[in-house]
Motif scaffolding. Structure first.
Motif, PDB file in Angstrom:
ATOM      1  N   LEU A  16       0.922  -1.346  -0.105  1.00  0.00           N
ATOM      2  CA  LEU A  16      -0.015  -0.015   0.045  1.00  0.00           C
ATOM      3  C   LEU A  16       0.800   1.219  -0.011  1.00  0.00           C
ATOM      4  CD1 LEU A  16      -2.417  -0.763   2.726  1.00  0.00           C
ATOM      5  CD2 LEU A  16      -3.090  -0.630   0.352  1.00  0.00           C
ATOM      6  N   VAL A  17       0.371   2.265  -0.856  1.00  0.00           N
ATOM      7  CA  VAL A  17       1.257   3.313  -0.746  1.00  0.00           C
ATOM      8  C   VAL A  17       0.139   4.556  -0.647  1.00  0.00           C
ATOM      9  CG1 VAL A  17       3.260   2.684  -2.214  1.00  0.00           C
ATOM     10  CG2 VAL A  17       1.268   3.509  -3.279  1.00  0.00           C
ATOM     11  N   ALA A  18       0.594   5.508   0.240  1.00  0.00           N
ATOM     12  CA  ALA A  18      -0.557   6.855   0.435  1.00  0.00           C
ATOM     13  C   ALA A  18       0.228   8.004  -0.151  1.00  0.00           C
ATOM     14  CB  ALA A  18      -0.871   7.033   1.745  1.00  0.00           C
ATOM     15  N   GLU A  19      -0.538   8.742  -0.845  1.00  0.00           N
ATOM     16  CA  GLU A  19      -0.057  10.232  -1.304  1.00  0.00           C
ATOM     17  C   GLU A  19       0.595  10.952  -0.333  1.00  0.00           C
ATOM     18  OE1 GLU A  19      -1.761  13.208  -4.591  1.00  0.00           O
ATOM     19  OE2 GLU A  19      -3.143  12.691  -3.049  1.00  0.00           O
ATOM     20  N   ILE A  26      -6.829  -1.291   7.387  1.00  0.00           N
ATOM     21  CA  ILE A  26      -6.781  -2.862   7.744  1.00  0.00           C
ATOM     22  C   ILE A  26      -7.127  -3.489   6.625  1.00  0.00           C
ATOM     23  CG2 ILE A  26      -8.326  -4.455   9.031  1.00  0.00           C
ATOM     24  CD1 ILE A  26      -6.911  -2.658  10.804  1.00  0.00           C
ATOM     25  N   LEU A  27      -5.921  -4.511   6.233  1.00  0.00           N
ATOM     26  CA  LEU A  27      -5.921  -5.125   4.900  1.00  0.00           C
ATOM     27  C   LEU A  27      -6.407  -6.636   5.065  1.00  0.00           C
ATOM     28  CD1 LEU A  27      -5.622  -5.517   1.769  1.00  0.00           C
ATOM     29  CD2 LEU A  27      -3.260  -5.835   2.476  1.00  0.00           C
ATOM     30  N   PRO A  35       4.465  -4.747   2.847  1.00  0.00           N
ATOM     31  CA  PRO A  35       4.059  -5.363   1.851  1.00  0.00           C
ATOM     32  C   PRO A  35       3.745  -7.031   2.305  1.00  0.00           C
ATOM     33  CG  PRO A  35       6.228  -4.614   1.388  1.00  0.00           C
ATOM     34  CD  PRO A  35       5.691  -4.052   2.722  1.00  0.00           C
ATOM     35  N   ARG A  36       2.725  -7.473   1.540  1.00  0.00           N
ATOM     36  CA  ARG A  36       2.278  -8.940   2.157  1.00  0.00           C
ATOM     37  C   ARG A  36       1.696  -9.473   0.625  1.00  0.00           C
ATOM     38  NH1 ARG A  36      -2.958  -8.189   5.610  1.00  0.00           N
ATOM     39  NH2 ARG A  36      -1.762  -6.812   6.851  1.00  0.00           N
ATOM     40  N   ALA A  55      -3.210   3.478  -2.770  1.00  0.00           N
ATOM     41  CA  ALA A  55      -3.031   2.719  -3.957  1.00  0.00           C
ATOM     42  C   ALA A  55      -2.388   1.376  -3.372  1.00  0.00           C
ATOM     43  CB  ALA A  55      -2.288   3.458  -5.121  1.00  0.00           C
ATOM     44  N   LEU A  56      -3.174   0.132  -4.111  1.00  0.00           N
ATOM     45  CA  LEU A  56      -2.329  -0.811  -3.895  1.00  0.00           C
ATOM     46  C   LEU A  56      -1.444  -1.234  -5.251  1.00  0.00           C
ATOM     47  CD1 LEU A  56      -2.317  -3.474  -1.891  1.00  0.00           C
ATOM     48  CD2 LEU A  56      -3.898  -4.569  -3.636  1.00  0.00           C
ATOM     49  N   ILE A  57      -0.126  -1.667  -4.960  1.00  0.00           N
ATOM     50  CA  ILE A  57       0.637  -1.730  -6.214  1.00  0.00           C
ATOM     51  C   ILE A  57       1.779  -3.037  -5.851  1.00  0.00           C
ATOM     52  CG2 ILE A  57       0.528   0.541  -6.990  1.00  0.00           C
ATOM     53  CD1 ILE A  57       3.455   0.892  -6.414  1.00  0.00           C
ATOM     54  N   TRP A  58       2.137  -3.597  -6.928  1.00  0.00           N
ATOM     55  CA  TRP A  58       3.200  -4.675  -6.824  1.00  0.00           C
ATOM     56  C   TRP A  58       4.246  -4.294  -6.235  1.00  0.00           C
ATOM     57  CZ3 TRP A  58       7.126  -5.962 -11.116  1.00  0.00           C
ATOM     58  CH2 TRP A  58       7.758  -7.161 -10.773  1.00  0.00           C
ATOM     59  N   ALA A  59       4.879  -5.033  -5.044  1.00  0.00           N
ATOM     60  CA  ALA A  59       5.818  -4.488  -4.239  1.00  0.00           C
ATOM     61  C   ALA A  59       6.823  -4.191  -4.911  1.00  0.00           C
ATOM     62  CB  ALA A  59       5.837  -5.738  -2.752  1.00  0.00           C
ATOM     63  N   ARG A  60       7.262  -5.051  -5.595  1.00  0.00           N
ATOM     64  CA  ARG A  60       8.731  -4.830  -6.339  1.00  0.00           C
ATOM     65  C   ARG A  60       8.846  -3.304  -7.288  1.00  0.00           C
ATOM     66  NH1 ARG A  60      11.144 -10.063  -9.041  1.00  0.00           N
ATOM     67  NH2 ARG A  60      12.896  -8.319  -9.306  1.00  0.00           N
TER      68      ARG A  60
END
Length: 77
Positions: A16-19, A26-27, A35-36, A55-60
């Motif tokens: 998850l990333v926040a602006e 809570i995921l 990351p999970r 936003a939820l994005i690919w951890a890599r």
């Protein structure tokens, strides 16, 4: 706060990333602490009030410096 249901098509590790600041929420019923791995299928994210854009994005992608919010700031990450 608000709750968002979403689908993951490709099982992988996501972040998850926040602006504004660190991402919180809570995921799938557990506090977000980094990351999970998420299986393909339906997931739920509960965000605290005032969380702003998240936003939820690919951890890599995060590891490589990508942020979906960078374009608004005119930078890569």
């Amino acid at each position: 706060g608000r709750s968002i249901d979403f689908e993951v098509a490709i099982p992988a590790e996501y972040a998850l990333v926040a602006e504004r600041g660190p991402a919180t929420g809570i995921l799938d019923g557990e506090p977000y602490a980094g990351p999970r791995f998420l299986d393909a299928g339906r997931h739920t994210l509960a965000l605290p009030s005032g969380a702003g854009r998240t936003a939820l994005i690919w951890a890599r992608a995060i590891e490589r410096g990508f942020s979906p919010f960078a374009a608004a700031r005119g930078t890569r990450g």
